[in-house]
Design a protein around this motif. Structure first.
Motif, PDB file in Angstrom:
ATOM      1  N   HIS A 310      57.643  51.015  20.655  1.00 15.11           N
ATOM      2  CA  HIS A 310      56.887  50.473  21.784  1.00 15.11           C
ATOM      3  C   HIS A 310      55.829  49.487  21.280  1.00 15.11           C
ATOM      4  CE1 HIS A 310      58.645  52.920  24.925  1.00 15.11           C
ATOM      5  NE2 HIS A 310      58.471  54.018  24.188  1.00 15.11           N
ATOM      6  N   GLU A 312      53.201  48.653  23.299  1.00 14.42           N
ATOM      7  CA  GLU A 312      51.940  49.045  23.936  1.00 14.42           C
ATOM      8  C   GLU A 312      51.768  50.553  23.780  1.00 14.42           C
ATOM      9  OE1 GLU A 312      49.622  47.204  25.284  1.00 14.42           O
ATOM     10  OE2 GLU A 312      50.607  45.239  25.201  1.00 14.42           O
ATOM     11  N   THR A 315      52.648  56.490  27.079  1.00 14.10           N
ATOM     12  CA  THR A 315      51.993  57.226  28.165  1.00 14.10           C
ATOM     13  C   THR A 315      52.562  58.621  28.386  1.00 14.10           C
ATOM     14  OG1 THR A 315      53.504  56.175  29.754  1.00 14.10           O
ATOM     15  CG2 THR A 315      51.380  55.096  29.360  1.00 14.10           C
ATOM     16  N   SER A 330      56.013  53.939  28.130  1.00 16.55           N
ATOM     17  CA  SER A 330      54.964  53.124  27.535  1.00 16.55           C
ATOM     18  C   SER A 330      54.393  52.153  28.554  1.00 16.55           C
ATOM     19  CB  SER A 330      55.511  52.347  26.327  1.00 16.55           C
ATOM     20  OG  SER A 330      54.569  51.407  25.851  1.00 16.55           O
ATOM     21  N   ALA A 331      53.240  51.604  28.203  1.00 19.03           N
ATOM     22  CA  ALA A 331      52.621  50.579  29.029  1.00 19.03           C
ATOM     23  C   ALA A 331      53.300  49.224  28.871  1.00 19.03           C
ATOM     24  CB  ALA A 331      51.133  50.448  28.690  1.00 19.03           C
ATOM     25  N   ASP A 332      54.280  49.128  27.976  1.00 20.76           N
ATOM     26  CA  ASP A 332      55.034  47.873  27.848  1.00 20.76           C
ATOM     27  C   ASP A 332      56.162  47.764  28.878  1.00 20.76           C
ATOM     28  OD1 ASP A 332      56.890  49.661  26.946  1.00 20.76           O
ATOM     29  OD2 ASP A 332      56.994  48.888  24.891  1.00 20.76           O
ATOM     30  N   ARG A 333      56.141  48.635  29.906  1.00 21.74           N
ATOM     31  CA  ARG A 333      57.061  48.624  31.050  1.00 21.74           C
ATOM     32  C   ARG A 333      58.457  49.119  30.703  1.00 21.74           C
ATOM     33  NH1 ARG A 333      55.756  42.607  33.619  1.00 21.74           N
ATOM     34  NH2 ARG A 333      53.482  42.758  33.504  1.00 21.74           N
ATOM     35  N   ASP A 353      55.605  47.016  36.137  1.00 21.74           N
ATOM     36  CA  ASP A 353      54.263  47.353  35.658  1.00 21.74           C
ATOM     37  C   ASP A 353      54.387  48.523  34.695  1.00 21.74           C
ATOM     38  OD1 ASP A 353      51.552  47.358  35.311  1.00 21.74           O
ATOM     39  OD2 ASP A 353      51.062  47.300  37.450  1.00 21.74           O
ATOM     40  N   ARG A 354      53.273  48.940  34.112  1.00 23.59           N
ATOM     41  CA  ARG A 354      53.302  49.963  33.073  1.00 23.59           C
ATOM     42  C   ARG A 354      53.787  51.302  33.631  1.00 23.59           C
ATOM     43  NH1 ARG A 354      47.855  49.370  34.546  1.00 23.59           N
ATOM     44  NH2 ARG A 354      46.714  51.293  34.934  1.00 23.59           N
ATOM     45  N   SER A 371      56.045  54.623  37.752  1.00 24.81           N
ATOM     46  CA  SER A 371      55.399  53.397  37.289  1.00 24.81           C
ATOM     47  C   SER A 371      54.280  52.985  38.227  1.00 24.81           C
ATOM     48  CB  SER A 371      56.429  52.267  37.185  1.00 24.81           C
ATOM     49  OG  SER A 371      55.808  51.023  36.936  1.00 24.81           O
ATOM     50  N   TYR A 372      53.432  52.119  37.699  1.00 27.64           N
ATOM     51  CA  TYR A 372      52.349  51.548  38.481  1.00 27.64           C
ATOM     52  C   TYR A 372      52.824  50.427  39.402  1.00 27.64           C
ATOM     53  CZ  TYR A 372      48.521  54.038  36.181  1.00 27.64           C
ATOM     54  OH  TYR A 372      47.653  55.002  35.763  1.00 27.64           O
TER      55      TYR A 372
END
Length: 560
Positions: A310, A312, A315, A330-333, A353-354, A371-372
């Protein structure tokens, strides 16, 4: 005789004198009186004299001259008007002598202005104004008004449009302006239709793929068998006199009450964010804000391997229920699928989004990601294909969990709402409202009908899926609840992790506190429970803590 002659001469002389006035004087005969005729001669109008002795004398008011009629004469009342008209003119003339004071004039102006504003508001309330903010901006642009003002919010912009439309409507210009703009739009749309051709008609639903249909059929077959086994086991335990459910729960709760810190290990250089036990309990996976996931052997917490890929922060991490494979978010989507040797098997890309939490379907064939971007998605593990993109939350989706039968999925998000979805049909079967702040953790109980949620309002709510309502609210922590987990075998107890640096164990019988796990020095971000009763927690203090019970089965079953 002289007297009579004088009288006669006098009368004759008087009769010979012409009348100077308008009245005719008739001769008088002493012997035979003459009665005057009944015809009333015209009488000149008598001017009306107004006397106001009790009123103060006011200066004369200068009035404009009367209007000139077509024949050149000034407009005035004829002398032949009736007495009623004369009296009315006299009253008006008398009233005209009064001058309105400045204060009275201001009061009258204020009253007229208030009345005009009231009528304008009534007219505005009757107008149809768009509720969509983009439609409001478009309408303002059509009317030649600024689409927004400094610091103006959506409702204020809509009220401004309403007042503008009411004002134009009162002036008779609204229909003209709107008609002109509608004609222009109609012409433009007609031209566009001619260029683009026939407009496509879309159904009201989103048609799924063939692979999604096959997945739904497979989930239905899997869940029906699991549900039948669960119900059969529950009936057997209820009817069998040798089965003592209360004793089993007492043993499990006593074991949970004797939990103590067994091991503690530094997990990474940065705060840890997720943890998950392997199905056999021989390994533990963790992830951190560095973006790496690590595998640890149990029970000594010895590092086995590190999963890097990853770009980012990571999570969440989850172990597959049927393989020793791991999924990370991960926050890298992206979500990634690894084997226990640290080799990357699949990468799931598609979120806008992440990612937040992830979860495996009980069959091990599907992976769910939250996801966000306000959606959660279902992926096929074997092919890496996105099977389902599920919307339904108005804000970011944070938590995701699958029913132990595999038939249902539950999602929670920052809109303070939890939803239950039927994976076999794709419908949202329940919307659980009760939390007043974002919901961060969600978990199904193995009994099949209880669902636990925890959020930023520091409470954990227990929902009964049979009654479709909240069964119990636990004021669990003094800070937000980051995750909740039921004991995976029978659901005898529930564990909550919180940012108040503790994790707590609650009885599933009456939801009373059983044990508080204190030892972390920062926020507890994740928790997982194994089938043997051991608990793992990770925290922002970068440590992994393993909690286990020293009570043996013989000691626990020795109950009065």
């Amino acid at each position: 005789m002289e007297v009579e002659e004088n009288t006669t001469s006098t009368t004759a002389s008087e009769s010979s004198i012409p009348a100077s006035g308008a009245q005719t004087i008739l001769p008088l005969h002493p012997l035979q009186p003459i009665i005057p005729p009944l015809i009333v001669p015209p009488i000149a109008p008598i001017p009306v004299v107004h006397t106001h002795a009790s009123l103060p004398v006011r200066p004369p008011v200068i009035r404009p001259p009367p209007p000139v009629l077509h024949n050149g004469e000034a407009g005035s009342s004829d002398s032949d008007d009736s007495d009623n008209d004369d009296s009315v003119h006299g009253i008006n003339k008398g009233m005209g002598d009064y001058e309105i004071s400045e204060e009275s004039r201001l009061v009258r102006e204020r009253q007229e202005k208030a009345m005009q504003e009231l009528l304008l508001k009534r007219r505005a309330a009757a107008l149809a104004v768009p509720t969509n903010d983009m439609a409001v901006r478009t309408r303002l642009r059509r009317l030649g008004e600024p689409i927004t003002l400094f610091g103006e919010r959506e409702m204020e912009r809509r009220d401004r449009l309403r007042m503008i439309m009411a004002k134009l409507d009162a002036e008779g210009q609204l229909e003209k302006l709107l008609k002109a703009h509608e004609d222009e739009e109609a012409a433009a749309s007609a031209l566009k239709d001619e260029v683009e051709g026939e407009e496509l008609q879309y159904p009201f639903y989103t048609e799924g793929s063939k692979s999604l249909l096959n997945a739904r059929i497979d989930i239905a077959k899997y869940s029906l068998v699991r549900a039948a086994l669960r119900l059969q086991r529950a009936r057997r335990r209820r009817d069998d006199p040798d089965e003592d459910m209360d004793s089993e729960m007492d043993w499990a709760l006593k074991q949970a009450a004797n939990l103590s810190l067994d091991f503690s290990e530094i997990g990474d250089d940065r705060p840890l964010f997720g943890c998950s036990f392997s199905p056999d309990g021989k390994a533990l996976a963790t992830c951190s804000l560095t973006g790496a996931a690590k595998l640890w052997s149990m029970p000594k917490l010895t590092k086995i391997s590190t999963l890097k890929g990853h770009t980012e922060r990571a999570t969440d991490v989850a172990y597959s229920p049927v393989h020793n494979h791991i999924a990370t978010a991960s926050a890298d989507r992206t979500a990634r699928y690894w084997n226990d040797q640290g080799a990357l098997l699949k990468t799931f890309e598609g979120h806008l989004d992440r990612l937040a939490r992830i979860a495996f379907h009980p069959s091990g064939k599907y992976l769910g990601t939250a996801s966000y971007d306000k959606t959660w998605r279902l992926w096929d593990i074997e092919t890496g294909e996105e099977l389902l993109l599920q919307e339904g939350h108005s804000r970011s989706v944070y938590g995701l969990a699958f029913h132990h039968d595999g038939s249902l999925a539950a999602s929670c998000g920052l809109d303070a709402l939890a939803r239950v979805w039927d994976l076999r049909t794709g419908r949202s079967v329940l919307a659980l409202e009760g939390h007043v702040k974002p919901v961060l953790g969600i978990s199904f109980s193995p009994n099949g009908y209880h669902l636990a949620t925890g959020g930023e309002d520091n409470t954990c709510r227990i929902w009964d899926l049979r009654k479709k309502k909240s069964l119990y609210t636990i004021p669990a922590h003094s800070n937000l609840i980051s995750q909740v987990k039921f004991e995976p075998q029978e659901g005898y107890f529930l564990v909550t992790a919180s940012y108040d640096m503790t994790a707590k164990v609650w009885s599933a019988r009456d939801f009373k506190p059983v044990k508080t796990l204190s030892g972390h020095e920062a926020k507890v971000t994740s928790v997982d429970v194994h089938g043997d009763g051991s608990i793992a927690t990770v925290s922002h203090d970068r440590t992994i803590k393993l909690w286990s019970s020293n009570v043996t089965s013989e000691q626990a079953m020795d109950v009065d």
